[in-house]
Design a protein around this motif. Structure first.
Motif, PDB file in Angstrom:
ATOM      1  N   PHE A 145      12.894   7.846  -2.729  1.00 50.35           N
ATOM      2  CA  PHE A 145      12.395   8.261  -4.042  1.00 50.35           C
ATOM      3  C   PHE A 145      11.716   9.624  -3.966  1.00 50.35           C
TER       4      PHE A 145
ATOM      5  N   THR B 282       2.309   0.355 -11.230  1.00 47.85           N
ATOM      6  CA  THR B 282       1.711  -0.708 -10.424  1.00 47.85           C
ATOM      7  C   THR B 282       0.237  -0.865 -10.799  1.00 47.85           C
TER       8      THR B 282
ATOM      9  N   ARG C 121       7.901   8.285  -7.388  1.00 53.60           N
ATOM     10  CA  ARG C 121       6.809   7.596  -6.681  1.00 53.60           C
ATOM     11  C   ARG C 121       5.552   7.559  -7.551  1.00 53.60           C
ATOM     12  N   ARG C 122       5.258   8.684  -8.223  1.00 56.35           N
ATOM     13  CA  ARG C 122       4.064   8.757  -9.063  1.00 56.35           C
ATOM     14  C   ARG C 122       4.108   7.705 -10.168  1.00 56.35           C
TER      15      ARG C 122
ATOM     16  N   THR D 113       9.361  -0.255   2.785  1.00 55.44           N
ATOM     17  CA  THR D 113       8.444   0.871   2.563  1.00 55.44           C
ATOM     18  C   THR D 113       9.055   2.193   3.003  1.00 55.44           C
TER      19      THR D 113
ATOM     20  N   PRO E 215       9.005  12.672  -5.643  1.00 55.70           N
ATOM     21  CA  PRO E 215       7.576  12.618  -6.000  1.00 55.70           C
ATOM     22  C   PRO E 215       7.283  12.035  -7.386  1.00 55.70           C
TER      23      PRO E 215
ATOM     24  N   ILE F 253       5.934   4.929 -10.290  1.00 55.49           N
ATOM     25  CA  ILE F 253       5.879   3.564  -9.759  1.00 55.49           C
ATOM     26  C   ILE F 253       4.425   3.191  -9.457  1.00 55.49           C
ATOM     27  N   LEU F 254       3.684   4.114  -8.866  1.00 53.64           N
ATOM     28  CA  LEU F 254       2.281   3.829  -8.523  1.00 53.64           C
ATOM     29  C   LEU F 254       1.432   3.659  -9.782  1.00 53.64           C
ATOM     30  N   LEU F 255       1.664   4.520 -10.765  1.00 51.11           N
ATOM     31  CA  LEU F 255       0.953   4.418 -12.036  1.00 51.11           C
ATOM     32  C   LEU F 255       1.268   3.077 -12.705  1.00 51.11           C
TER      33      LEU F 255
ATOM     34  N   ARG G 202      11.993   3.200   0.532  1.00 52.40           N
ATOM     35  CA  ARG G 202      11.502   3.658  -0.772  1.00 52.40           C
ATOM     36  C   ARG G 202      10.713   4.964  -0.639  1.00 52.40           C
ATOM     37  N   GLY G 203      10.012   5.097   0.492  1.00 50.29           N
ATOM     38  CA  GLY G 203       9.278   6.335   0.724  1.00 50.29           C
ATOM     39  C   GLY G 203      10.225   7.513   0.906  1.00 50.29           C
TER      40      GLY G 203
END
Lengths: 469, 98
Positions: free
Chosen positions: A342, A354, A347-348, A335, A344, A350-352, A338-339
């Protein structure tokens, strides 16, 4: 040496005629880089000494009479394509110090030709973006107006060629990342048919969409590069079988007129119409076609692409290579690495991704998007029953200013005309078609031609007509 | 369908990404906006779609593609931590320290 109008074809002739050496040519580009790149920032790293050594080796090939189309041609490489022993960072902190352990197939092919590698070019981090503003190492500027973006994600490659800091460059195109920067910098950019060029050694972003392709000054140069890059590769399971070379005689160009009804700048549309007039004058039939599902392409893309991003980028975990942030447990190593590693936008996405793949939502988002993708693909198949190529502007507007598209959806909208070709896996080319004026600066505009699978030669033939105008 | 609320913190945990509180707050506004846009595909009739034509299986011979160990050193040299010919990782199962 005047680099401003030099093409691969002309350099080949001059090199083989011994008008200048490959070393002279490489030195001319290295000087150009030393002079201009401080303002443009197209390169993340320049390999001056190695480039000179490669140029000397090319001169030996030329002297021995064994020169090939790209022998001694100075080329820039996007930072997400692996060259053994070289840093390849995808403009990300997570790979800032990563050294590639093997050559991409595209690179091996260029090496076999005796091409010269000038350096690695800036890009949006992991190829996610349309401006190079997402690079972890600062943006690239557009040589036509340094207050504006060069396009992206292959913006460094485009700016390098546009500013005569490379004769040609490799980029990658997942949703327009070769064609859009080509359009914004006045170049030719080709996204080949999915599977035409091996992706072995290209850092994967959206694996069902990604292709390596050329950015060049002319259609002829793009063809020379494509002819070297293409071909089956057992190391890439999505690589297509080799096919016979074709010499098509395209006659008909279709325009999905409904798709252009809104959102395109009036003067950009004017340049588009002018290019269509050029084709009519050259004897082409230009007719309106209906592709009713094209408007859904962008939404489908921003489901499929983040989904593939979230799975592909799982490999960057701080364990096997790249950045590793020390922590007490293995979970925290993941975590924190990757935090910190990566940016912004990565990260956006990857979250989308996911989210659209998560239990309870995958049917409504990811699986539905796959089904709509098939519907869009059918629109293309039907269109190619009656036309040889489809014409669209490459972008709705010329290059925008830095910071202008801070809202992610506004940035995503930049891809509206380029993503359909990636979803359908068909080839598409952007050819310069004049300029429009913004605040006293002339900014290039791109004319896009999309063909059926394997029809690159059709695109080159029609593209050459547009180029002549 | 999403009801407009997305638990970004839970997504970040699933994706193994540490996200700072201020970014979390921004994403909680941005992601629902993006979802509202991509949800527009729900209106497309996909009842008549079929598998694309021309798909084929891609196989390779079931044999070792190269000699064992040929790339070991090169690949291990990229690893942040190693012990001999192995990549070293933090203990996977551990007891919480008191």
């Amino acid at each position: 040496m005047d680099l401003s109008n030099l093409t691969i074809a002309e350099a080949r002739r001059a090199l083989d005629a011994r008008e200048y050496s490959a070393l002279d040519l490489t030195n001319a580009y290295l000087e150009s880089i030393a002079e201009k790149d401080i303002d443009i920032h197209a390169y993340l790293e320049v390999w001056a000494d190695a480039a000179r050594a490669e140029a000397r080796a090319a001169d030996a090939m030329i002297a021995a009479g064994t020169s090939q189309p790209l022998t001694g041609i100075p080329i820039a490489i996007k930072d997400n394509i692996l060259i053994e022993g070289r840093v390849a960072s995808s403009a990300s902190h997570i790979l800032e110090h990563y050294t590639a352990s093997y050559d991409a197939t595209a690179i091996a092919k260029l090496k076999a030709q005796g091409a010269v590698f000038l350096g690695r070019t800036n890009m949006d981090e992991f190829a996610m973006g349309s401006s190079t503003e997402n690079s972890a190492f600062g943006p690239t500027k557009n040589p036509h107006d340094t207050a504006r973006i060069p396009g992206g994600s292959s913006g460094g490659s485009a700016a390098a060629v546009a500013a005569c800091m490379a004769l040609a460059a490799l980029g990658s195109d997942t949703g327009g990342s070769i064609r859009q920067p080509a359009a914004h910098t006045g170049l030719v950019g080709l996204k080949p048919t999915y599977g035409a060029v091996s992706r072995f050694g290209l850092m994967p972003m959206g694996s069902s969409l990604d292709q390596i392709g050329p950015l060049a000054r002319t259609v002829g140069d793009a063809r020379i590069l494509f002819d070297v890059l293409k071909g089956n590769d057992p190391k890439d399971s999505t690589s297509l079988p080799d096919t016979e070379a074709q010499s098509p005689t395209p006659k008909t160009v279709g325009v999905p007129r409904d798709f252009l009804a809104e959102g395109v700048d009036a003067d950009v549309l004017q340049m588009f119409e002018a290019a269509l007039d050029t084709l009519r004058a050259a004897g082409y039939a230009v007719r309106d076609i209906s592709m009713p599902h094209l408007p859904h392409s962008l939404a489908v893309y921003y489901i499929v692409c983040p989904a593939e991003v979230s799975t592909n980028l799982a490999r960057y975990d701080g364990i096997r290579y790249g950045l590793s942030v020390p922590a007490d447990s293995i979970g925290e190593v993941y975590t924190k690495t990757r935090g910190a590693g990566f940016g912004p936008e990565v990260r956006r996405r990857i979250l989308l991704g996911t989210f659209v793949l998560s239990s309870g939502y995958a049917d409504a988002y990811y699986r539905k998007a796959r089904a709509v993708r098939d519907v869009i693909r059918n629109d293309f198949a039907r269109a190619f029953e009656s036309v040889d190529a489809i014409a669209l502007p490459t972008t709705a507007s010329p290059a925008f200013k830095f910071g202008e598209k801070s809202d992610p959806l506004a940035m995503y909208a930049e891809d509206i005309f380029s993503v359909p070709a990636n979803l359908a896996g068909v080839p598409a080319i952007s050819v310069p078609s004049g300029t429009v004026e913004r605040e006293g600066k002339k900014l290039p505009v791109g004319f896009q031609l999309i063909g059926a699978h394997g029809s690159e030669e059709t695109l080159f033939k029609i593209g050459e007509q547009v180029e002549k105008a | 369908m999403s009801d407009g609320k997305v638990d970004i913190g839970a997504l970040a945990r699933l994706a193994r990404i540490e996200v700072a509180p201020e970014e979390l707050a921004r994403l909680e506004k941005e992601i629902p906006g993006i979802l509202r846009f991509i949800e527009t595909i729900q209106s497309v009739d996909t009842s008549s779609t079929s598998m694309p034509k021309g798909l084929r299986n891609v196989m390779r011979a079931d044999e070792a593609p190269h000699e064992s160990g040929a790339h070991t050193e090169k690949l291990l040299s990229a690893a942040p931590m190693r012990e001999g010919d192995r990549i070293a990782v933090k203990q996977v199962i551990s007891r919480k320290k008191k």
